[in-house]
Design a protein around this motif. Structure first.
Motif, PDB file in Angstrom:
ATOM      1  N   ALA A 174      61.223   9.533  39.422  1.00 14.78           N
ATOM      2  CA  ALA A 174      60.792  10.833  38.916  1.00 14.78           C
ATOM      3  C   ALA A 174      59.511  11.223  39.641  1.00 14.78           C
ATOM      4  O   ALA A 174      58.615  10.389  39.828  1.00 14.78           O
ATOM      5  N   TYR A 175      59.408  12.469  40.053  1.00 11.39           N
ATOM      6  CA  TYR A 175      58.253  12.910  40.829  1.00 11.39           C
ATOM      7  C   TYR A 175      57.845  14.312  40.407  1.00 11.39           C
ATOM      8  O   TYR A 175      58.660  15.099  39.915  1.00 11.39           O
ATOM      9  N   ARG A 176      56.559  14.628  40.597  1.00 13.57           N
ATOM     10  CA  ARG A 176      56.048  15.942  40.200  1.00 13.57           C
ATOM     11  C   ARG A 176      54.966  16.380  41.172  1.00 13.57           C
ATOM     12  O   ARG A 176      54.028  15.629  41.466  1.00 13.57           O
ATOM     13  N   GLY A 177      55.107  17.590  41.689  1.00 12.50           N
ATOM     14  CA  GLY A 177      54.111  18.138  42.588  1.00 12.50           C
ATOM     15  C   GLY A 177      52.920  18.688  41.818  1.00 12.50           C
ATOM     16  O   GLY A 177      53.091  19.402  40.820  1.00 12.50           O
ATOM     17  N   LEU A 178      51.715  18.351  42.275  1.00 11.89           N
ATOM     18  CA  LEU A 178      50.492  18.817  41.626  1.00 11.89           C
ATOM     19  C   LEU A 178      49.751  19.854  42.462  1.00 11.89           C
ATOM     20  O   LEU A 178      49.082  20.735  41.921  1.00 11.89           O
ATOM     21  N   ARG A 179      49.857  19.744  43.769  1.00 10.75           N
ATOM     22  CA  ARG A 179      49.220  20.703  44.671  1.00 10.75           C
ATOM     23  C   ARG A 179      49.834  20.498  46.051  1.00 10.75           C
ATOM     24  O   ARG A 179      50.462  19.472  46.321  1.00 10.75           O
ATOM     25  N   PRO A 180      49.669  21.449  46.951  1.00 10.54           N
ATOM     26  CA  PRO A 180      50.249  21.305  48.286  1.00 10.54           C
ATOM     27  C   PRO A 180      49.412  20.412  49.192  1.00 10.54           C
ATOM     28  O   PRO A 180      48.205  20.261  49.007  1.00 10.54           O
ATOM     29  N   LEU A 181      50.074  19.823  50.169  1.00  9.59           N
ATOM     30  CA  LEU A 181      49.426  19.151  51.286  1.00  9.59           C
ATOM     31  C   LEU A 181      49.698  19.989  52.527  1.00  9.59           C
ATOM     32  O   LEU A 181      50.818  20.480  52.723  1.00  9.59           O
ATOM     33  N   THR A 182      48.683  20.154  53.367  1.00  9.68           N
ATOM     34  CA  THR A 182      48.838  20.981  54.556  1.00  9.68           C
ATOM     35  C   THR A 182      48.371  20.229  55.796  1.00  9.68           C
ATOM     36  O   THR A 182      47.612  19.255  55.711  1.00  9.68           O
ATOM     37  N   LEU A 183      48.832  20.698  56.939  1.00  9.68           N
ATOM     38  CA  LEU A 183      48.387  20.150  58.218  1.00  9.68           C
ATOM     39  C   LEU A 183      46.918  20.491  58.435  1.00  9.68           C
ATOM     40  O   LEU A 183      46.449  21.504  57.921  1.00  9.68           O
ATOM     41  N   PRO A 184      46.194  19.702  59.237  1.00 16.38           N
ATOM     42  CA  PRO A 184      46.606  18.448  59.879  1.00 16.38           C
ATOM     43  C   PRO A 184      46.075  17.217  59.142  1.00 16.38           C
ATOM     44  O   PRO A 184      46.054  16.129  59.685  1.00 16.38           O
ATOM     45  N   THR A 185      45.655  17.377  57.886  1.00 18.49           N
ATOM     46  CA  THR A 185      44.959  16.313  57.158  1.00 18.49           C
ATOM     47  C   THR A 185      45.887  15.152  56.830  1.00 18.49           C
ATOM     48  O   THR A 185      46.931  15.359  56.192  1.00 18.49           O
ATOM     49  N   PRO A 186      45.532  13.917  57.212  1.00 18.54           N
ATOM     50  CA  PRO A 186      46.336  12.757  56.820  1.00 18.54           C
ATOM     51  C   PRO A 186      46.328  12.583  55.297  1.00 18.54           C
ATOM     52  O   PRO A 186      45.396  13.002  54.602  1.00 18.54           O
ATOM     53  N   PHE A 187      47.379  11.954  54.791  1.00 21.96           N
ATOM     54  CA  PHE A 187      47.440  11.631  53.370  1.00 21.96           C
ATOM     55  C   PHE A 187      48.033  10.237  53.207  1.00 21.96           C
ATOM     56  O   PHE A 187      48.629   9.684  54.142  1.00 21.96           O
ATOM     57  N   GLN A 188      47.837   9.674  52.030  1.00 18.15           N
ATOM     58  CA  GLN A 188      48.333   8.330  51.737  1.00 18.15           C
ATOM     59  C   GLN A 188      49.460   8.409  50.715  1.00 18.15           C
ATOM     60  O   GLN A 188      49.429   9.230  49.785  1.00 18.15           O
ATOM     61  N   VAL A 189      50.462   7.548  50.890  1.00 22.09           N
ATOM     62  CA  VAL A 189      51.488   7.321  49.874  1.00 22.09           C
ATOM     63  C   VAL A 189      51.261   5.906  49.364  1.00 22.09           C
ATOM     64  O   VAL A 189      51.327   4.942  50.131  1.00 22.09           O
ATOM     65  N   SER A 190      50.980   5.791  48.086  1.00 22.13           N
ATOM     66  CA  SER A 190      50.508   4.532  47.526  1.00 22.13           C
ATOM     67  C   SER A 190      51.156   4.295  46.174  1.00 22.13           C
ATOM     68  O   SER A 190      51.827   5.171  45.615  1.00 22.13           O
ATOM     69  N   GLY A 191      50.910   3.111  45.626  1.00 18.98           N
ATOM     70  CA  GLY A 191      51.455   2.820  44.312  1.00 18.98           C
ATOM     71  C   GLY A 191      50.924   1.548  43.713  1.00 18.98           C
ATOM     72  O   GLY A 191      50.207   0.769  44.351  1.00 18.98           O
ATOM     73  N   ARG A 192      51.338   1.357  42.467  1.00 19.40           N
ATOM     74  CA  ARG A 192      50.879   0.196  41.711  1.00 19.40           C
ATOM     75  C   ARG A 192      51.937  -0.157  40.673  1.00 19.40           C
ATOM     76  O   ARG A 192      52.516   0.732  40.035  1.00 19.40           O
ATOM     77  N   LEU A 193      52.210  -1.450  40.512  1.00 24.37           N
ATOM     78  CA  LEU A 193      53.125  -1.905  39.475  1.00 24.37           C
ATOM     79  C   LEU A 193      52.449  -1.755  38.119  1.00 24.37           C
ATOM     80  O   LEU A 193      51.315  -2.191  37.924  1.00 24.37           O
ATOM     81  N   ASP A 194      53.155  -1.123  37.178  1.00 23.61           N
ATOM     82  CA  ASP A 194      52.598  -0.888  35.845  1.00 23.61           C
ATOM     83  C   ASP A 194      53.035  -1.948  34.848  1.00 23.61           C
ATOM     84  O   ASP A 194      52.272  -2.407  34.020  1.00 23.61           O
ATOM     85  N   ALA A 195      54.315  -2.307  34.901  1.00 26.61           N
ATOM     86  CA  ALA A 195      54.906  -3.269  33.973  1.00 26.61           C
ATOM     87  C   ALA A 195      56.163  -3.807  34.630  1.00 26.61           C
ATOM     88  O   ALA A 195      56.513  -3.414  35.755  1.00 26.61           O
ATOM     89  N   ALA A 196      56.832  -4.711  33.948  1.00 27.23           N
ATOM     90  CA  ALA A 196      58.069  -5.262  34.491  1.00 27.23           C
ATOM     91  C   ALA A 196      59.076  -4.139  34.726  1.00 27.23           C
ATOM     92  O   ALA A 196      59.438  -3.413  33.811  1.00 27.23           O
ATOM     93  N   GLY A 197      59.492  -3.991  35.978  1.00 31.80           N
ATOM     94  CA  GLY A 197      60.499  -2.987  36.299  1.00 31.80           C
ATOM     95  C   GLY A 197      59.982  -1.568  36.375  1.00 31.80           C
ATOM     96  O   GLY A 197      60.788  -0.634  36.441  1.00 31.80           O
TER      97      GLY A 197
END
Length: 279
Positions: free
Chosen positions: A235-258
């Protein structure tokens, strides 16, 4: 004549369906893989997560496109003239992999159409469900949220800073990446390739990174970090746009089992948040 003076009965669109068939062509798969800098899966192998968005695109003649490059509205999707379109988010269930080279079918259904008043003006929310089948088996079910908003200055920051992730990849968006993704998804939306339009008409500082592209890279980063896990729900939700040429990170963290939390963003804050359920 405006929607305010002549309200539209959007209930007429709820329940509308549209069907599309496609062959998960090895040639297109190779182009998608080149866009992402990956090795293309072979015939009969699993189509990677969210690559479905590159298929089932019904070709529309240029004369039938709106000013923004999207197909003119009022057919399968309700009319929303004078508003800017945003792919706001969605939910995807993965039951079985779609196989490269095979024919597949998509049934799309309009589930909900709702007009709301937001801080930036009137918003039209449309939710569409897509069922993807191959060999008479439901493989993927998706609910997609589309928002049509009145032209307003785009949001610059989310106000929510990005935290340190247990895994993270840096993406440097380029005009070529955006052009190629538009090409493999047959997406004519001008905010992704037409700089005079996106800056002069829609008010963005530069070309806009596709929301589906961000979601695909976000989920790919999770899969790379956890190659032994099977994704069940995203499940995903957009909060604001990303524009060129600024780099961005795709990251994450385990919250619980599964369960895991994912996000994409940069120094201006989170641009897209997501959750993954896996086993």
């Amino acid at each position: 004549m405006t929607a305010a003076t002549h309200p539209i009965d959007y209930s007429a669109w709820i329940g509308r369906t549209e069907e599309a068939w496609d062959v998960l062509s090895r040639n297109l798969v190779k182009r998608i893989a080149a866009t992402f800098g990956e090795t293309a899966p072979g015939h009969g192998e699993a189509l990677p997560h969210l690559w479905t968005w590159c298929f089932f695109q019904e070709p529309v003649a240029e004369a039938q496109l709106g000013q923004d490059g999207h197909p003119a509205r009022g057919g399968f999707l309700p009319p929303a003239e004078g508003r800017n379109r945003m792919w706001a988010g969605g939910r995807v269930e993965f039951f079985a992999p779609l196989k490269v080279g095979g024919e597949a079918h998509r049934l799309s259904t309009v589930l909900q159409v709702e007009e709301k008043q937001g801080r930036s003006g009137a918003l039209l929310f449309v939710t569409v469900r897509h069922d993807y089948r191959q060999d008479d088996r439901l493989c993927v079910r998706e609910e997609q949220d589309i928002v049509y908003r009145e032209p307003t200055p785009p949001k610059a920051g989310s106000g929510t800073p990005c935290e340190a992730g247990q895994w993270s990849e840096t993406v440097t968006p380029t005009p070529t990446l955006l052009f190629r993704y538009s090409a493999v998804t047959f997406n004519g939306h001008r905010i992704h390739y037409d700089q005079p339009y996106v800056t002069g008409t829609e008010g963005y500082p530069d070309l806009v990174v596709h929301g589906p592209l961000i979601a695909t890279l976000n989920l790919r980063a999770f899969v790379r970090a956890h190659p032994d896990k099977r994704v069940r729900h995203f499940a995903y939700r957009g909060l604001r746009p990303l524009t060129l040429p600024t780099p961005f990170q795709v990251s994450g963290r385990l919250d619980a089992a599964g369960q895991a939390r994912l996000w994409a963003g940069n120094a201006d804050g989170i641009a897209q948040s997501a959750e993954v359920t896996f086993d």
